[in-house]
Design an enzyme around this catalytic site. Structure first.
Site, short mmCIF file in Angstrom:
data_model
loop_
_atom_site.label_atom_id
_atom_site.label_comp_id
_atom_site.label_asym_id
_atom_site.label_seq_id
_atom_site.Cartn_x
_atom_site.Cartn_y
_atom_site.Cartn_z
N GLY A 239 0.83 -1.20 0.00
CA GLY A 239 0.00 0.00 0.00
C GLY A 239 0.86 1.24 0.00
O GLY A 239 2.02 1.21 -0.44
N SER A 240 0.30 2.33 0.53
CA SER A 240 1.02 3.60 0.50
C SER A 240 2.15 3.62 1.52
O SER A 240 2.15 2.86 2.49
CB SER A 240 0.04 4.73 0.81
OG SER A 240 -0.39 4.60 2.16
N GLY B 68 2.45 2.10 5.29
CA GLY B 68 3.58 1.22 5.61
C GLY B 68 4.34 1.67 6.83
O GLY B 68 4.80 0.85 7.63
N GLU C 19 5.72 -3.43 0.84
CA GLU C 19 5.74 -3.08 -0.59
C GLU C 19 4.97 -1.78 -0.72
O GLU C 19 3.75 -1.79 -0.83
CB GLU C 19 5.03 -4.16 -1.42
CG GLU C 19 5.63 -5.53 -1.34
CD GLU C 19 6.96 -5.65 -2.06
OE1 GLU C 19 7.35 -4.69 -2.76
OE2 GLU C 19 7.60 -6.69 -1.90
N CYS D 240 2.07 0.24 -8.52
CA CYS D 240 3.17 0.89 -7.80
C CYS D 240 4.40 0.95 -8.69
O CYS D 240 5.31 1.72 -8.42
CB CYS D 240 3.43 0.25 -6.45
SG CYS D 240 3.65 -1.48 -6.51
#
Ligand code: UN1
Length: 517
Positions: free
Chosen positions: A247-248, A252, A269, A303
């Site tokens: 995610g963002s 994270g 990630e 991403c």
């Protein structure tokens, strides 16, 4: 069902996948729990309600963890190649259901049907990879300094792996984690994105059938649903030794802090801000294909999407013109219709962020060369369709430093040596994917050297997105440092143990220490 859903066979796909109007969102396999508040899943394709999913209560979460802990006891002692056989069967089920699942991914998330199928193909590929790996979970042996001693290391399963995934790859990222975790002997608890919860239901049903057909216990594959609070049940829970989160960067950092406080492991990630360097020796045709697919594929919501093009001044105008021409050919619309190149953004919040990015780049001095805009009218009723845009900008702009999950591409000009372009490429907080377009060996090797790209992925004459599962996937800096899928990423899902065995009748100590009694 809406017209779009009817004409593209969504109803049949949902039926085949066992998706209802309202779905229980908590499962330990065959056992589904009623849950509480519902998440409604609307399609960004046409704005229609696809179905609802109930969220997980704290009490249900406790039942899930109890079931997973119990399942772990038997799953961890099953020989790894036998676990591989289960993953093989899971891969077979995915092959059988590739079309309906690909369709659901496309309709619920908004990526093209072809990309939806591609995502399911990544799941199949990681299963195949994991099956082979199930016979190769090897450690090293080393020579002991003591006579008559043997020393080696081995890998043991960790226990419960918590998976938090994002909307943009609503099925593949789960499978990259589960396929490896399962062959490693772990059990998994998954919280899918609230923006694509039906994909989670579908995958859990596919996995549950395979486990049930093999008379395996409840709890090897578990599903929970809800917002960040449900995610927190896992990040704060000592019984979950590894949390894998996609995610963002903002999300994270919170996950890393919470898991870190209890000294758990996290696999992160997070955001990317990926660039392609285009040198004077680039093949312009290849560059345009790579850049356009990288920037507008999945409507710029990978991403690994290409966000920045760093172009040498000597070819800048030529590349710019070729891009403007290529953008002129793009067809935006229903992603289930294979004639279209670009589908919708995930929701209207994402559209607002896209609009803000375009406003900001202008405010900071950027020059829009392919104007954006939200599409309206027939076929665009969901309000989520936007025009891919290109702006000439500078790497120092705040907005260029920021990951906007939308099809906005920034053109940056460099002069002089390739080193200057590499500095620009590395001059952001994120470090996921990067690429160089060049036929010059020196430039390519400079880019790949220790003084080159600082990203987890660095490609030559390929764009930034579309990584294969065979390599380790992930990035550095604010991308979080995690590695998933191929290569030796499996090691994250296991704990390493060093073993020393003495087969003599003496007890010599290491480091020459004497301890005579
Ligand atoms: C992501 O965007 O979260 O490399 C993953 C790619 C895909 C994975 C992207 N294989 O574009």
């Amino acid at each position: 069902m809406s017209n779009v859903a009817t004409s593209f066979g969504i109803e049949e796909a949902l039926q085949e996948l066992g998706i209802n109007e309202t779905n229980h969102g908590t499962s330990t396999g065959s056992n589904w729990m009623p849950g509480t508040d519902e998440i409604a899943s609307y399609s960004p394709v046409d704005g229609a309600l696809i179905g609802k999913v109930t969220t997980t209560t704290k009490d249900e979460y406790e039942q899930v963890i109890a079931s997973a802990s119990e399942a772990f006891k038997s799953w961890r002692v099953m020989p790894a190649p036998q676990r591989g056989e289960i993953v093989r069967q899971f891969g077979e089920e995915l092959r059988r259901l590739k079309e309906p699942l690909g369709k659901l991914v496309s309709y619920e998330m908004g990526k093209s049907y072809q990309e939806g199928l591609g995502e399911v193909q990544e799941m199949i590929d990681i299963c195949d990879f994991a099956v082979g790996l199930s016979r190769q979970l090897h450690g090293l042996t080393m020579h002991s300094e003591r006579p008559g001693h043997r020393m080696y290391e081995q890998y043991h399963p960790l226990g419960i792996v918590g998976i938090i995934s994002a909307f943009n790859f609503p099925v593949a990222v789960w499978s990259w984690n589960t396929a490896l975790a399962w062959i490693c002997g772990d059990v998994c608890v998954w919280k899918p994105s609230e923006k694509a919860p039906l994909c989670g239901i579908a995958c859990q049903k596919i996995a549950a059938k395979v486990f049930a057909d093999n008379n395996l216990p409840e709890g090897i594959s578990c599903l929970i649903n809800g917002d960040y609070k449900v995610g927190e049940y896992m990040t704060q829970d000592k019984r979950v030794p590894l949390v894998s989160a996609t995610g963002s960067t903002r999300m994270g950092k919170i996950v890393a802090k919470t898991v870190g406080e209890r000294l758990g492991k996290s696999l992160l990630e997070l955001g990317g801000n990926n660039a392609i360097i285009v040198t004077p020796d680039a093949d312009i045709k290849m560059t345009v294909i790579g850049a356009v697919f990288g920037a507008v594929g999945t409507a710029g919501q990978r991403c690994t999407s290409t966000r920045r093009l760093i172009i040498h001044e000597s070819i800048y105008d030529q590349v710019k013109k070729a891009l403007v021409d290529a953008y002129g050919q793009l067809r935006i619309g229903n992603p289930l219709d294979e004639n279209n190149h670009v589908g919708p953004l995930i929701d209207t919040d994402a559209v607002a962020m896209y609009n803000q990015a375009l406003e900001k780049v202008v405010a900071e001095g950027g020059n829009i060369i392919v104007p954006g805009g939200v599409l309206e009218g027939e076929g665009y009723e969901s309000g989520c369709y936007v025009k891919p845009a290109i702006a000439e900008a500078n790497n120092s702009y705040e907005i260029v430093q920021h990951e906007t999950f939308a099809p906005v591409l920034y053109l940056l000009k460099y002069s002089g040596d390739v080193e200057n372009a590499i500095d620009v490429q590395n001059g952001v907080a994120q470090g996921l994917s990067s690429a160089i377009m060049t036929n010059n060996l020196r430039e390519a090797e400079r880019f790949l050297s220790h003084a080159g790209s600082d990203c987890g992925i660095a490609n030559v004459n390929i764009g930034t997105s579309g990584a294969e599962i065979g390599g380790a996937f992930g990035g550095e800096k604010e991308t979080g440092g995690g590695r998933e899928s191929g290569s030796d990423a499996w090691k994250v899902y296991m704990r390493r143990q060093t073993n020393t065995i003495n087969y003599t009748t003496e007890l010599p100590l290491a480091q020459g220490i004497k301890f005579d009694l």
